[in-house]
Design an enzyme around this catalytic site. Structure first.
Site, PDB file in Angstrom:
ATOM      1  N   GLU A 128      14.703 -51.076 -38.306  1.00  0.00           N
ATOM      2  CA  GLU A 128      15.760 -50.389 -37.551  1.00  0.00           C
ATOM      3  C   GLU A 128      17.085 -51.134 -37.655  1.00  0.00           C
ATOM      4  OE1 GLU A 128      13.607 -48.045 -33.935  1.00  0.00           O
ATOM      5  OE2 GLU A 128      13.197 -50.195 -34.055  1.00  0.00           O
ATOM      6  N   GLU A 149       5.097 -48.853 -34.824  1.00  0.00           N
ATOM      7  CA  GLU A 149       5.001 -48.783 -33.362  1.00  0.00           C
ATOM      8  C   GLU A 149       3.891 -47.861 -32.869  1.00  0.00           C
ATOM      9  OE1 GLU A 149       9.178 -50.197 -34.216  1.00  0.00           O
ATOM     10  OE2 GLU A 149       7.765 -48.780 -35.098  1.00  0.00           O
TER      11      GLU A 149
END
Length: 683
Positions: A128, A149
């Site tokens: 990210e 995740e």
């Protein structure tokens, strides 16, 4: 974990002279080469201060760009999971998400273009970080880019569910955040990330930063145009999300919220603006960080990581003998897979032997084809492929193994056959050679009984497919010496497997516990429960394969053999279903697909003989939970492994038991089966 800021002169763009300007380069440095750089309550503010300093340099010194990179083989390993585990209130959970958005979002808000030079591992918040930048380059040797995740019980909550679909398209975003994450946290390589449109350029690792800076200069000079796909239309977006939901249903069967929250966010990203979407990510993290699934996932993740670094109960590694050559007795499918793994990971000569010249020839061909496949996938170079191809050989003469340091037998799973092989093999080998068996359920002690020197004999049980499943059960008998055991653990580590020490016992840990579960499932079928009802009854476990799909994958004949072994050892708890025998006698046809029963098979078509007292799905699940709790307790009481953590690692790595349950023993504690059956919890 400091973030270093320095300024560099960009090389002149092609056709120019002098510098193309100066760039501020932020380096994510963990300070300890043994630990990766992670983003947490200490490092996020540190990164924020570094970006502020870069912005000052841009303003005061006229810098033309800002870059960020890592050190060694790591760009950024993602969020600091230990700090996440310490969050106790929803307010703090949301604050954690807000901090990540605020710091990483500054890369997008700088007044000059930003460049992520992804030199190594970039997972979760690491990827990210790169996504927040204007451009990304990646090393061709990177092997770990992804958003894991959903695998742990979270969502990509620092911009991933918004930035990735808008950059590379919703199809790529679903593949990375759902398909790969739920496939045991599969990751992308650098070239794959470039092909997917996540990275704008890929460069060789040897001069990666130099090439990245040259490319930066060319981009800033307008000599390189970065082409990006246009926005996906509504139909493409909806199709990608629908595919993701089908994958989530097939993988976790609705048993975990994180994949579905991730898909909801990916779906909403099409219409949301950035601020609205980041607030939605923060709300999702606020819910999930405090969820039982995340706590369970962090327990299991930490456990697996610890065992990979230092297996529990392993002897002093200094006792391990050098392994510079390997012998494989057998040349069938399992033996050939083992030979390829040893050849690839150890890069030492490997010799296969078998009684048939045709089988030897096929085994060697399998290994050499596997080497070429590794070459095609870019996992080895042409020089390495040539060397490995020349390093594998085969023979029908077992004496060809006489110089090997480590010999593993993988012949037919019958005790007398294996004992005959070992009697013939032992006199041919050097006195210090370690002998291993890949048996899945037979007593290793009984095999060792035919050896003159049983101290050098050890169980070394792999799981199929060998290249994929990361577990090896290292089986110690009463006579196995520490040197042989240490050698087995050292070899397992070089093979990049996680080894768990187990005491010799019928079917060890994984096959024993899994068979107890399947035995209960077959009992439900025998009683008259419809096949599809039986299959769906275990959905709350979130297993990657339903019971009969897994049995077909493993092989019904193999399942029958293990059932027979365990029924003979523990007749009070195991039995052999005649319907299992009928299935094997019928050739073991596939009974189900992910969409349901296959036509022409199953109880309705007369393959099975069943009763008239069907169970509900809830009853089947309840009985399976109780059977698992009972068997795990027997395994622990018998000392097959040292504790429940060993069982959890075995089931997670050997069967794909999902992290979000925390492993089998925490799950059995949570649903009450431990106390129902044994009167006490495992933890």
């Amino acid at each position: 974990m400091p973030v270093h800021v320095r300024t560099l002169d960009l090389p002149a763009a092609a056709g120019g002279s002098g510098s193309a300007g100066r760039v501020a380069l932020l380096t994510l440095d963990p300070g300890d080469p043994r630990r990766p750089f992670v983003l947490g309550p200490d490092t996020l503010p540190e990164l924020g201060r570094a970006v502020e300093e870069a912005e000052r340099l841009v303003r005061d010194e006229g810098l033309v760009a800002v870059g960020v990179t890592g050190v060694g083989g790591v760009f950024c390993a993602g969020a600091d999971l230990k700090s996440v585990a310490g969050v106790t209130t929803r307010e703090d959970a949301v604050a954690t998400a807000e901090l990540g958005h605020r710091v990483l979002g500054r890369f997008a808000d700088l007044p000059v273009p930003t460049f992520a030079y992804v030199n190594g591992l970039a997972l979760g918040g690491g990827l990210e970080t790169a996504l927040h930048c204007t451009h990304r380059t990646v090393s061709d040797q990177v092997r770990g880019l992804g958003l894991p995740e959903a695998h742990l019980g979270l969502v990509p909550g620092w911009g991933g569910t918004y930035l990735l679909p808008h950059l590379a398209g919703p199809d790529v975003a679903v593949r990375v955040a759902i398909e790969n994450a739920l496939a045991g946290n599969k990751t992308l390589t650098g070239p794959q990330a470039h092909e997917a449109g996540i990275a704008d350029a890929v460069f060789a690792s040897a001069d990666f930063l130099v090439q990245s800076l040259r490319w930066t200069a060319a981009v800033l000079a307008g000599q390189v145009r970065v082409e990006r796909p246009g926005p996906a239309d509504e139909a493409a977006w909806e199709a990608a999300v629908a595919r993701g939901r089908a994958v989530a249903d097939a993988r976790v069967h609705g048993a975990a919220p994180a994949p579905y929250r991730t898909l909801d966010l990916l779906a909403a990203a099409r219409a949301n603006d950035r601020a609205t979407h980041f607030a939605a990510e923060e709300a999702a993290l606020g819910d999930l960080i405090l969820s039982g699934e995340l706590r369970a996932g962090l327990y299991a993740f930490d456990l697996v990581q610890r065992y990979a670094r230092k297996p529990a109960g392993a002897p002093d590694p200094d006792l391990a003998r050098d392994v510079t050559s390997v012998g494989v007795v057998g040349a069938g499918l399992m033996a050939s897979q083992l030979a390829l793994l040893f050849l690839h990971r150890l890069q030492v000569p490997v010799i296969l032997t078998d009684v048939s010249a045709d089988r030897v020839e096929k085994g060697v061909a399998f290994v050499r084809d596997g080497v070429q496949d590794l070459l095609r996938k870019g996992r080895i170079t042409q020089d390495t492929a040539n060397r490995l191809t020349a390093s594998v050989s085969g023979s029908v003469d077992t004496s060809a193994l006489s110089g090997c340091d480590f010999v593993i037998e993988a012949v037919f799973e019958e005790l007398s056959v294996k004992q005959d092989v070992l009697r013939e093999l032992e006199p041919l080998l050097r006195p210090d050679a370690v002998i291993a068996t890949n048996t899945s359920s037979l007593p290793v002690t009984a095999m060792a009984s035919v050896l003159e020197h049983p101290g050098r004999f050890v169980g070394f049980h792999f799981f199929n497919p060998v290249a994929v499943l990361p577990l090896v059960e290292v089986v110690r008998t009463a006579t196995t010496d520490d040197a042989a055991l240490a050698t087995a653990f050292a070899v397992g580590k070089r093979l990049k497997k996680t080894c768990v020490l187990v005491r010799d016992a019928p079917a060890f840990v994984v096959n024993r516990i899994s068979t107890r579960m399947f035995d209960e499932v077959v009992r439900a079928l025998d009683a008259g429960t419809p096949l599809l009802e039986v299959e769906r009854s275990l959905d709350p476990l979130g297993l990657p394969m339903s019971p009969f799909r897994l049995a077909h994958f493993v092989g019904p004949a193999v399942m029958l053999h293990v059932h027979e072994t365990l029924a003979d050892a523990f007749p009070d708890r195991y039995r052999v279903s005649e319907n299992l025998r009928r299935w094997v006698e019928a050739g073991g046809p596939a009974l189900v697909t992910p969409k349901g029963p296959l036509a022409g098979t199953g109880a309705a078509d007369g393959l099975f003989q069943v009763g008239t007292e069907p169970l509900t799905a809830e009853q089947v699940l309840h009985r399976v939970q109780d059977a698992l709790a009972d068997e795990v307790r027997h395994v622990l009481d018998e000392g097959v492994v040292a504790g429940p953590e060993d069982v959890d690692v075995c089931l997670v790595l050997g069967t794909g038991h999902p992290l979000f349950t925390g492993g089998i023993t925490p799950y059995l504690d949570r649903v009450g089966a431990s106390e129902r059956v044994t009167g006490r919890r495992f933890h």
